[in-house]
Structure formats: C-alpha cells, structure tokens
Design a protein around this motif. Structure first.
Motif, PDB file in Angstrom:
ATOM      1  N   ASP A   1       0.427   2.290   9.972  1.00  0.00           N
ATOM      2  CA  ASP A   1      -0.704   1.626  10.779  1.00  0.00           C
ATOM      3  C   ASP A   1      -0.732   2.044  12.186  1.00  0.00           C
ATOM      4  OD1 ASP A   1      -1.336   0.352   8.439  1.00  0.00           O
ATOM      5  OD2 ASP A   1      -0.704  -1.754   8.948  1.00  0.00           O
ATOM      6  N   SER A   2       0.352   2.541  12.696  1.00  0.00           N
ATOM      7  CA  SER A   2       0.397   3.106  14.220  1.00  0.00           C
ATOM      8  C   SER A   2       0.285   4.485  14.162  1.00  0.00           C
ATOM      9  CB  SER A   2       1.724   2.517  14.543  1.00  0.00           C
ATOM     10  OG  SER A   2       2.002   1.050  14.594  1.00  0.00           O
TER      11      SER A   2
ATOM     12  N   LEU B   1       4.603   8.473   4.860  1.00  0.00           N
ATOM     13  CA  LEU B   1       5.396   8.982   6.003  1.00  0.00           C
ATOM     14  C   LEU B   1       6.262  10.144   5.524  1.00  0.00           C
ATOM     15  CD1 LEU B   1       6.599   5.542   7.239  1.00  0.00           C
ATOM     16  CD2 LEU B   1       5.381   6.922   8.698  1.00  0.00           C
ATOM     17  N   ASN B   2       7.154  10.823   6.468  1.00  0.00           N
ATOM     18  CA  ASN B   2       8.050  11.464   5.936  1.00  0.00           C
ATOM     19  C   ASN B   2       9.322  10.494   6.163  1.00  0.00           C
ATOM     20  OD1 ASN B   2       7.171  14.537   5.773  1.00  0.00           O
ATOM     21  ND2 ASN B   2       6.306  13.984   7.876  1.00  0.00           N
TER      22      ASN B   2
ATOM     23  N   GLY C   1       0.761  -1.276   0.025  1.00  0.00           N
ATOM     24  CA  GLY C   1      -0.073   0.115  -0.082  1.00  0.00           C
ATOM     25  C   GLY C   1       0.928   1.306   0.044  1.00  0.00           C
ATOM     26  N   ASP C   2       2.000   1.117  -0.528  1.00  0.00           N
ATOM     27  CA  ASP C   2       2.783   2.573  -0.709  1.00  0.00           C
ATOM     28  C   ASP C   2       3.014   3.139   0.591  1.00  0.00           C
ATOM     29  OD1 ASP C   2       4.425   4.304  -1.965  1.00  0.00           O
ATOM     30  OD2 ASP C   2       2.853   5.267  -2.888  1.00  0.00           O
TER      31      ASP C   2
ATOM     32  N   LYS D   1       7.524  -3.775   5.214  1.00  0.00           N
ATOM     33  CA  LYS D   1       6.629  -4.231   6.008  1.00  0.00           C
ATOM     34  C   LYS D   1       6.984  -3.204   7.297  1.00  0.00           C
ATOM     35  CE  LYS D   1       7.013  -9.268   5.225  1.00  0.00           C
ATOM     36  NZ  LYS D   1       7.582 -10.625   5.779  1.00  0.00           N
ATOM     37  N   ILE D   2       7.991  -2.866   7.731  1.00  0.00           N
ATOM     38  CA  ILE D   2       8.342  -1.832   8.753  1.00  0.00           C
ATOM     39  C   ILE D   2       7.733  -0.515   8.594  1.00  0.00           C
ATOM     40  CG2 ILE D   2      10.170  -0.574  10.075  1.00  0.00           C
ATOM     41  CD1 ILE D   2      12.175  -2.701   9.187  1.00  0.00           C
ATOM     42  N   LEU D   3       7.747  -0.079   7.499  1.00  0.00           N
ATOM     43  CA  LEU D   3       7.024   1.278   7.218  1.00  0.00           C
ATOM     44  C   LEU D   3       5.517   1.102   7.196  1.00  0.00           C
ATOM     45  CD1 LEU D   3       9.483   2.732   4.189  1.00  0.00           C
ATOM     46  CD2 LEU D   3       9.314   3.192   6.685  1.00  0.00           C
TER      47      LEU D   3
END
Length: 486
Positions: A169-170, A104-105, A98-99, A162-164
């Motif tokens: 999501d958080s 995020l920055n 989902g890009d 996965k991390i991003l």
C-alpha cells in the motif's frame, strides 16, 4: 470479504453450517476474536487451538476452520474442516490480504548462522539505494523508517501478511525476511511467494525441537522445495549441505562461495579488526565488517543484489558503507584498553567462527578471554560442544549463564563442563551470575586483551525462572568499564 472469496484455492474436507455476508478479521488467538471473525484452530507445539473453539464462538466468531472433529455446533456459524489448519491459514491470509507477497520482491534468508546479518544488510543496502523496504528479522521489524519489536524469528503468517500489505500500500518494492526452521515446519510462511531464497549454512542447532540433524536439514530444505519456478534460489557451495538444499527445487539455481567454484566468487584479501578487503567477482571491496562469516554474508548480499538487477557499481559502494548489525561482532575499546566483542554466537559452529576470526586477526601477544553460556530448556546436546570450542580456541574461559529459563544455571554449566578436555582444565572458571562474570573478566584482564562476550548479542534481557529481566551485554559492559577504569 465474502466466504467464496476467502475460500479461493483452499482444499476443504467438508463444510457444515452456514454464514452469509462479509467476514470480519482472521484470528488464530481466541482472545482477539470479535463478532463475524474467522477463527482458525491450529494444533501447535504448545497449545491446541481446537481447545479454544468454544471461547472463539462465545466471542462472536462465525467461521471456524478446524482439522479435528468438533462437537460445539451453533446456528449461523460456518464450520470448515481442512487437512492442515496451519497451511490453510497461509492461503486464507493470501486471499484476505490480497496476496501482498506476490506484489513485492520478497527475499527469504535461511540457514543456521548469518540469517539476521544477511537480511539486515540487504535491508540497509536497499534503503541506501533508494528503495523503501521491509525487514522482518530476529532483532526487529522495519517498515521503511518505522520499527516494530518482534519475539519470533519468523512471526505468525497473519502478522507477516499485514506487514507486507502495508508495504504494498506504501508503494514499496522489496521485503527481506529471516526464515527459521520453526517457521518453515509450522507453516508460518505458507502462501508466501518468494522472489529469492538464500541459504547461508547449516550446523548443530534446535535439536530440542527437530530431534535429529536430518530432520533439521529436511525442515530447511522444505523452504527451497516449495519455491515456484519463477523464484531464484542461491546456495552456499562451501557448505556440504548447500547442494542438498536445492536438489528438488523448481527455482532457478545460483551459487556463491569463497573456496568452491560458484556463480558468485569471493576472496578475503585482508582481514583486520577494523574491517576487511574482499574480492567479489574480481571487484575489490573494503568493508567495516570483520571475519570470514561476514565475508559469506556480504557475498550473499552481493549475489542477491545482482540477481535483483541492482547496478553493480552502486551496490559495491553501498556495501562499503554498511554498518555492523547490533550484537553481531559488535566491538568496543574500553577505557582500560581491552578490545571487547559482543556476539550472538550461541551454537558451536557460530562460536568457532567468531573465535577463529579473532585468532586470525590478533597478535598473540595479548590474552584472549571468552565468556560463554548456554540457554536453558533448549538443545542440551550442544552444551559440551560449546565449552569444548571455547577452551580449545581461547586463552581464558569463563562459563556463565545465558538465559537459564526454568533450569538451574549450575546444572547447565555442569553440562558444558563435560565437554572440556583435561588439558584445558586450568584455563576455565565458573561464575553463574552473568554480570559478575563480566565484571570479573574486566577486572582481571589487561590493556590490549581481547574479551568475547558470546551468546546473547542483540538480546536485552535475561530469562530466569519464567521472568524476563533487562540485561544488555554491551550496555552493562560499558557501564562496568566506566566504574572499574575511572
């Protein structure tokens, strides 16, 4: 996710076979493949993923991305040929997750020295300002309060996404990431949307991989060449290749410097072992960090913070409270009174920076000891240069092992010795066993002496003949001092 969504904006040479329904997970390691997974065969520097396509099929992969011609065709499997599997993997992950980088920055830091410190300081600063953030660095991966270990400066692109995604999501706003030349060249940042890219400096490193210094510069420059016009690129104007990095970049160009004219100007007013007084765009800042190299790191953090829109006064307060990064000019006063410094300096330029900082700060009434080695199975050209720098700038030098890997430590030390000039022959010794070398320096030094243990920094292992053994420079040094000076 169905196939049409997965293939959005991915250039394809040809498709063969068929698969309907939703795909499972994205894999580049055939050992992790499960039913309905997508396997991307990447031609890597060590192994070729095309050799593992049959293994992936046997485990249930039903979509195969490949560059080379293949022969193992099966029913109900979709084969997609692309020009560059590694680059395509980044775009596949962008679609699949989902890009997340665009939500995020995402701030990337590249250069030879200072990447880890700058990224870590940015993370610390954002967290102190109340922004839950992500850090992806050599030392570790931080997802706000959660810490994960890492083996590579730049993890694989599946792990990064996965991390991003977890960060998005958080509800996080910021992610700070070291960007290595290996990661750039191997397309491990493909598909990521960076908001800000910072350049620290460039010097002799990784020529075992890149072969020439020009190729190394080109790899770093590629990061800036591929930034979007909506990104911001900040370069070090005091580095002769600082301007080169931004020559073809579409991003908004900004600069920082201690000596040259730049958008963000810094100056060292005082430099001591317990900290520095800096002037950043005419604002005074006291920091616990030490040395000119850290002045550059802090100036880059300050520049990026202002470009991100952080309040300047709050930013300066946060910078004044920053703690040293593990293994980066990490100091300790022993029970015997020696000042011990552990630093990751493992390039000639980084070693010279750290040693120059010590020499600029010391009284010259004490002895300056340096313990240094070079890694095995890596760039051998820098070995004589490392020893030459150490002997030129220290009073006493001990050549020892770093991570010899599969090489003979004595041969590595011989390579280092070839760079030592005759007038310095009397000031160095050789002790291949690193622990014995540390013990020897501690036993022969005196109160007030300065001991720099260089090369491994944050690393908590030694790699010898294919095995990793626990070894932490600072921990071992503290343990030895307790025994020697009890």
């Amino acid at each position: 996710m169905n196939i049409s969504e997965l293939l959005h904006n991915i250039p394809i040479i040809q498709q063969q076979g068929s698969f309907t329904g939703d795909v499972g997970e994205i894999q580049m390691d055939s050992r992790k493949v499960s039913k309905r997974d997508v396997f991307v065969a990447i031609s890597g520097p060590q192994e070729d993923g095309h050799d593992f396509i049959t293994s992936a099929l046997n485990k249930g992969a039903q979509v195969i991305f490949h560059e080379k011609e293949i022969k193992d065709f099966r029913e109900n499997v979709l084969y997609i040929q692309v020009k560059n599997s590694a680059k395509s993997l980044g775009l596949i992950c962008k679609n699949y997750f989902g890009d997340p980088s665009s939500q995020l920055n995402l701030i990337g830091i590249t250069g030879t020295n200072g990447k880890t410190t700058t990224a870590s300081l940015l993370y610390q600063t954002a967290e102190s300002l109340g922004y839950p953030s992500v850090l992806i660095s050599t030392i570790n991966i931080r997802i706000h309060q959660k810490t994960l270990s890492t083996k590579n400066t730049t993890p694989d692109i599946i792990s990064i996404n996965k991390i991003l995604k977890e960060a998005v999501d958080s509800g996080f706003e910021y992610a700070f990431m070291e960007v290595s030349s290996h990661g750039i060249e191997q397309e491990r940042i493909s598909g990521l949307e960076f908001k800000v890219a910072g350049f620290t400096n460039i010097s002799h490193e990784h020529l075992d991989y890149h072969k020439t210094f020009k190729s190394y510069i080109i790899a770093k420059k590629k990061f800036f060449d591929e930034l979007s016009k909506d990104a911001i690129a900040i370069t070090n104007m005091d580095d002769k290749n600082g301007v080169v990095m931004l020559q073809n970049s579409k991003a908004l160009k900004k600069s920082y410097a201690l000596k040259s004219v730049a958008d963000y100007q810094g100056k060292i007013l005082e430099n001591r072992f317990n900290g520095m007084l800096l002037l950043l765009n005419q604002k005074e800042l006291w920091t616990q960090l030490v040395g000119k190299f850290n002045a550059y790191n802090l100036l880059l953090v300050y520049s990026i913070g202002l470009e991100l829109g952080w309040d300047e006064e709050e930013l300066l307060v946060s910078l004044s409270k920053l703690q040293k990064v593990k293994g980066r000019f990490e100091s300790y006063i022993s029970p015997g009174g020696q000042i011990i410094i552990v630093d990751y300096a493992h390039t000639p330029d980084a070693l010279e920076n750290v040693m120059s900082t010590v020499n600029e700060t010391r009284t010259k009434n004490e002895t300056f000891w340096v313990l240094v080695g070079c890694g095995g199975n890596r760039d051998a050209q820098k070995r004589p240069k490392m020893a030459k720098v150490a002997c030129r700038l220290a009073d006493r030098v001990v050549l020892t092992s770093d991570n010899p890997r599969s090489e003979d430590p004595n041969k590595i030390i011989e390579d280092m010795e070839s760079g030592i000039e005759p007038q310095f022959f009397s000031k160095y010794s050789k002790i291949p066993d690193r622990q014995e070398a540390i013990k020897n320096v501690l036993a022969n030094s005196h109160s007030g002496d300065i001991i720099l243990i260089a090369g491994k920094g944050h690393e908590d292992y030694q790699e010898i003949k294919g095995e990793r053994f626990y070894f932490d420079d600072m921990e071992i040094t503290k343990s030895l001092t307790q025994k020697i000076f009890k």
